[in-house]
Write a protein that holds these residues in place. Sequence first.
Motif, PDB file in Angstrom:
ATOM      1  N   GLU A   1       0.813  -1.209   0.000  1.00 29.45           N
ATOM      2  CA  GLU A   1       0.000   0.000   0.000  1.00 29.45           C
ATOM      3  C   GLU A   1       0.853   1.270   0.000  1.00 29.45           C
ATOM      4  O   GLU A   1       0.608   2.194  -0.777  1.00 29.45           O
ATOM      5  CB  GLU A   1      -0.918  -0.014   1.222  1.00 29.45           C
ATOM      6  N   ARG A   2       1.862   1.309   0.866  1.00 26.62           N
ATOM      7  CA  ARG A   2       2.704   2.506   0.941  1.00 26.62           C
ATOM      8  C   ARG A   2       3.483   2.709  -0.361  1.00 26.62           C
ATOM      9  O   ARG A   2       3.614   3.827  -0.857  1.00 26.62           O
ATOM     10  CB  ARG A   2       3.669   2.423   2.118  1.00 26.62           C
ATOM     11  N   GLY A   3       3.999   1.625  -0.919  1.00 24.64           N
ATOM     12  CA  GLY A   3       4.747   1.720  -2.163  1.00 24.64           C
ATOM     13  C   GLY A   3       3.886   2.206  -3.311  1.00 24.64           C
ATOM     14  O   GLY A   3       4.325   3.016  -4.133  1.00 24.64           O
ATOM     15  N   LEU A   4       2.651   1.723  -3.360  1.00 21.78           N
ATOM     16  CA  LEU A   4       1.726   2.156  -4.414  1.00 21.78           C
ATOM     17  C   LEU A   4       1.385   3.629  -4.275  1.00 21.78           C
ATOM     18  O   LEU A   4       1.339   4.366  -5.269  1.00 21.78           O
ATOM     19  CB  LEU A   4       0.450   1.314  -4.366  1.00 21.78           C
ATOM     20  N   ALA A   5       1.135   4.060  -3.040  1.00 17.47           N
ATOM     21  CA  ALA A   5       0.835   5.471  -2.811  1.00 17.47           C
ATOM     22  C   ALA A   5       2.021   6.338  -3.212  1.00 17.47           C
ATOM     23  O   ALA A   5       1.863   7.378  -3.866  1.00 17.47           O
ATOM     24  CB  ALA A   5       0.479   5.702  -1.343  1.00 17.47           C
ATOM     25  N   ALA A   6       3.225   5.907  -2.843  1.00 21.70           N
ATOM     26  CA  ALA A   6       4.430   6.664  -3.194  1.00 21.70           C
ATOM     27  C   ALA A   6       4.626   6.711  -4.706  1.00 21.70           C
ATOM     28  O   ALA A   6       5.022   7.743  -5.267  1.00 21.70           O
ATOM     29  CB  ALA A   6       5.654   6.045  -2.528  1.00 21.70           C
ATOM     30  N   ALA A   7       4.340   5.611  -5.376  1.00 24.30           N
ATOM     31  CA  ALA A   7       4.486   5.564  -6.837  1.00 24.30           C
ATOM     32  C   ALA A   7       3.570   6.583  -7.501  1.00 24.30           C
ATOM     33  O   ALA A   7       3.995   7.334  -8.385  1.00 24.30           O
ATOM     34  CB  ALA A   7       4.176   4.156  -7.347  1.00 24.30           C
ATOM     35  N   GLY A   8       2.306   6.627  -7.075  1.00 24.52           N
ATOM     36  CA  GLY A   8       1.364   7.571  -7.662  1.00 24.52           C
ATOM     37  C   GLY A   8       1.684   9.012  -7.325  1.00 24.52           C
ATOM     38  O   GLY A   8       1.687   9.886  -8.200  1.00 24.52           O
ATOM     39  N   VAL A   9       1.974   9.266  -6.045  1.00 22.26           N
ATOM     40  CA  VAL A   9       2.274  10.631  -5.608  1.00 22.26           C
ATOM     41  C   VAL A   9       3.520  11.158  -6.314  1.00 22.26           C
ATOM     42  O   VAL A   9       3.565  12.310  -6.747  1.00 22.26           O
ATOM     43  CB  VAL A   9       2.451  10.697  -4.072  1.00 22.26           C
ATOM     44  N   SER A  10       4.530  10.318  -6.452  1.00 23.37           N
ATOM     45  CA  SER A  10       5.771  10.783  -7.072  1.00 23.37           C
ATOM     46  C   SER A  10       5.580  11.091  -8.557  1.00 23.37           C
ATOM     47  O   SER A  10       6.123  12.069  -9.073  1.00 23.37           O
ATOM     48  CB  SER A  10       6.896   9.760  -6.874  1.00 23.37           C
ATOM     49  N   CYS A  11       4.788  10.269  -9.255  1.00 24.81           N
ATOM     50  CA  CYS A  11       4.496  10.559 -10.667  1.00 24.81           C
ATOM     51  C   CYS A  11       3.791  11.906 -10.791  1.00 24.81           C
ATOM     52  O   CYS A  11       4.140  12.731 -11.648  1.00 24.81           O
ATOM     53  CB  CYS A  11       3.623   9.461 -11.270  1.00 24.81           C
ATOM     54  N   LEU A  12       2.795  12.124  -9.948  1.00 23.15           N
ATOM     55  CA  LEU A  12       2.055  13.384  -9.982  1.00 23.15           C
ATOM     56  C   LEU A  12       2.954  14.548  -9.592  1.00 23.15           C
ATOM     57  O   LEU A  12       2.913  15.620 -10.212  1.00 23.15           O
ATOM     58  CB  LEU A  12       0.853  13.289  -9.044  1.00 23.15           C
TER      59      LEU A  12
ATOM     60  N   THR B   1      13.120   7.658 -20.860  1.00 27.79           N
ATOM     61  CA  THR B   1      14.036   6.735 -20.186  1.00 27.79           C
ATOM     62  C   THR B   1      14.302   7.186 -18.750  1.00 27.79           C
ATOM     63  O   THR B   1      14.297   6.376 -17.812  1.00 27.79           O
ATOM     64  CB  THR B   1      15.368   6.654 -20.960  1.00 27.79           C
ATOM     65  N   ALA B   2      14.510   8.491 -18.566  1.00 25.43           N
ATOM     66  CA  ALA B   2      14.775   9.018 -17.222  1.00 25.43           C
ATOM     67  C   ALA B   2      13.556   8.887 -16.324  1.00 25.43           C
ATOM     68  O   ALA B   2      13.679   8.558 -15.135  1.00 25.43           O
ATOM     69  CB  ALA B   2      15.208  10.477 -17.319  1.00 25.43           C
ATOM     70  N   GLU B   3      12.364   9.127 -16.869  1.00 30.44           N
ATOM     71  CA  GLU B   3      11.143   8.990 -16.081  1.00 30.44           C
ATOM     72  C   GLU B   3      10.926   7.532 -15.679  1.00 30.44           C
ATOM     73  O   GLU B   3      10.546   7.243 -14.535  1.00 30.44           O
ATOM     74  CB  GLU B   3       9.937   9.519 -16.859  1.00 30.44           C
ATOM     75  N   LEU B   4      11.177   6.606 -16.592  1.00 30.08           N
ATOM     76  CA  LEU B   4      11.069   5.189 -16.260  1.00 30.08           C
ATOM     77  C   LEU B   4      12.017   4.839 -15.121  1.00 30.08           C
ATOM     78  O   LEU B   4      11.632   4.147 -14.164  1.00 30.08           O
ATOM     79  CB  LEU B   4      11.392   4.339 -17.486  1.00 30.08           C
ATOM     80  N   ARG B   5      13.244   5.323 -15.208  1.00 23.90           N
ATOM     81  CA  ARG B   5      14.227   5.035 -14.166  1.00 23.90           C
ATOM     82  C   ARG B   5      13.763   5.567 -12.803  1.00 23.90           C
ATOM     83  O   ARG B   5      13.898   4.894 -11.780  1.00 23.90           O
ATOM     84  CB  ARG B   5      15.573   5.658 -14.539  1.00 23.90           C
ATOM     85  N   ARG B   6      13.180   6.759 -12.794  1.00 20.57           N
ATOM     86  CA  ARG B   6      12.713   7.328 -11.526  1.00 20.57           C
ATOM     87  C   ARG B   6      11.543   6.519 -10.958  1.00 20.57           C
ATOM     88  O   ARG B   6      11.464   6.304  -9.744  1.00 20.57           O
ATOM     89  CB  ARG B   6      12.314   8.794 -11.722  1.00 20.57           C
ATOM     90  N   GLN B   7      10.630   6.086 -11.815  1.00 23.35           N
ATOM     91  CA  GLN B   7       9.506   5.283 -11.335  1.00 23.35           C
ATOM     92  C   GLN B   7       9.999   3.978 -10.710  1.00 23.35           C
ATOM     93  O   GLN B   7       9.522   3.564  -9.640  1.00 23.35           O
ATOM     94  CB  GLN B   7       8.539   4.997 -12.483  1.00 23.35           C
ATOM     95  N   VAL B   8      10.932   3.329 -11.366  1.00 20.86           N
ATOM     96  CA  VAL B   8      11.493   2.080 -10.844  1.00 20.86           C
ATOM     97  C   VAL B   8      12.209   2.330  -9.526  1.00 20.86           C
ATOM     98  O   VAL B   8      12.049   1.572  -8.552  1.00 20.86           O
ATOM     99  CB  VAL B   8      12.458   1.451 -11.881  1.00 20.86           C
ATOM    100  N   THR B   9      12.993   3.399  -9.461  1.00 25.27           N
ATOM    101  CA  THR B   9      13.760   3.718  -8.250  1.00 25.27           C
ATOM    102  C   THR B   9      12.848   3.942  -7.053  1.00 25.27           C
ATOM    103  O   THR B   9      13.114   3.449  -5.955  1.00 25.27           O
ATOM    104  CB  THR B   9      14.644   4.959  -8.489  1.00 25.27           C
ATOM    105  N   VAL B  10      11.765   4.693  -7.249  1.00 30.64           N
ATOM    106  CA  VAL B  10      10.837   4.961  -6.149  1.00 30.64           C
ATOM    107  C   VAL B  10      10.244   3.656  -5.610  1.00 30.64           C
ATOM    108  O   VAL B  10      10.197   3.423  -4.389  1.00 30.64           O
ATOM    109  CB  VAL B  10       9.718   5.926  -6.599  1.00 30.64           C
TER     110      VAL B  10
END
Length: 198
Positions: A12-23, A151-160
């Motif tokens: 749950e926390r990881g999913l929330a962080a993934a969405g919040v960070s993209c936004l 490519t950079a955005e993909l890397r950031r999503q994976v990193t988060v």
Amino acid sequence: MSLVELIAQADERGLAAAGVSCLDRCVPLLGGDDEVLRPLWASLAEDGDGWGERVAKIRGHACDAATGAGAEAVSGPRSGPGAEAEAALLARRMLAAVPAERSAGALREWADTCSVAALDIHRLLDVADDGNTSVTDCREGRTEGMPPLVTAELRRQVTVLELLAGHGAAGVRQALEVSAEGRRVLQAVVSRRARGRT
């Protein structure tokens, strides 16, 4: 592990962080200040109490700031203002879809939607994109020929997702730093494109 697999396995926390960070990385398209999502970042480091109230407050504030910012109908070539308008529309949809309830089911759908939208936004704004970029391929790990912004955005999503999977709440601060870096990059891109039209 591909981005799709990381989202499927995230808690749950990881999913929330993934969405919040993209936004968060796409805030420059909403016309708001860089700190507008701070309350949600704070919630990620806590137990999630007050998530719904924070979401409602942020959505109202950010939507007010976004009024008139890229709200025109999408039109024109991808290299012109139509690309920014389409990107802004995607960012507003991400914001509107933030789930009021911090549950794994709702967050997984939102995180997945935000992942696609954020990659699409970077594709739209990347002058190096030849129009053949497949976000689906990118998310599944097939990255050959991807333009630099995507490519950079993909890397950031994976990193988060990896930070939250490996460190839980302790990874939130590092995830915030990753997101802030991406936000500065997108802001620079948006500013450069605006200067190119004047």
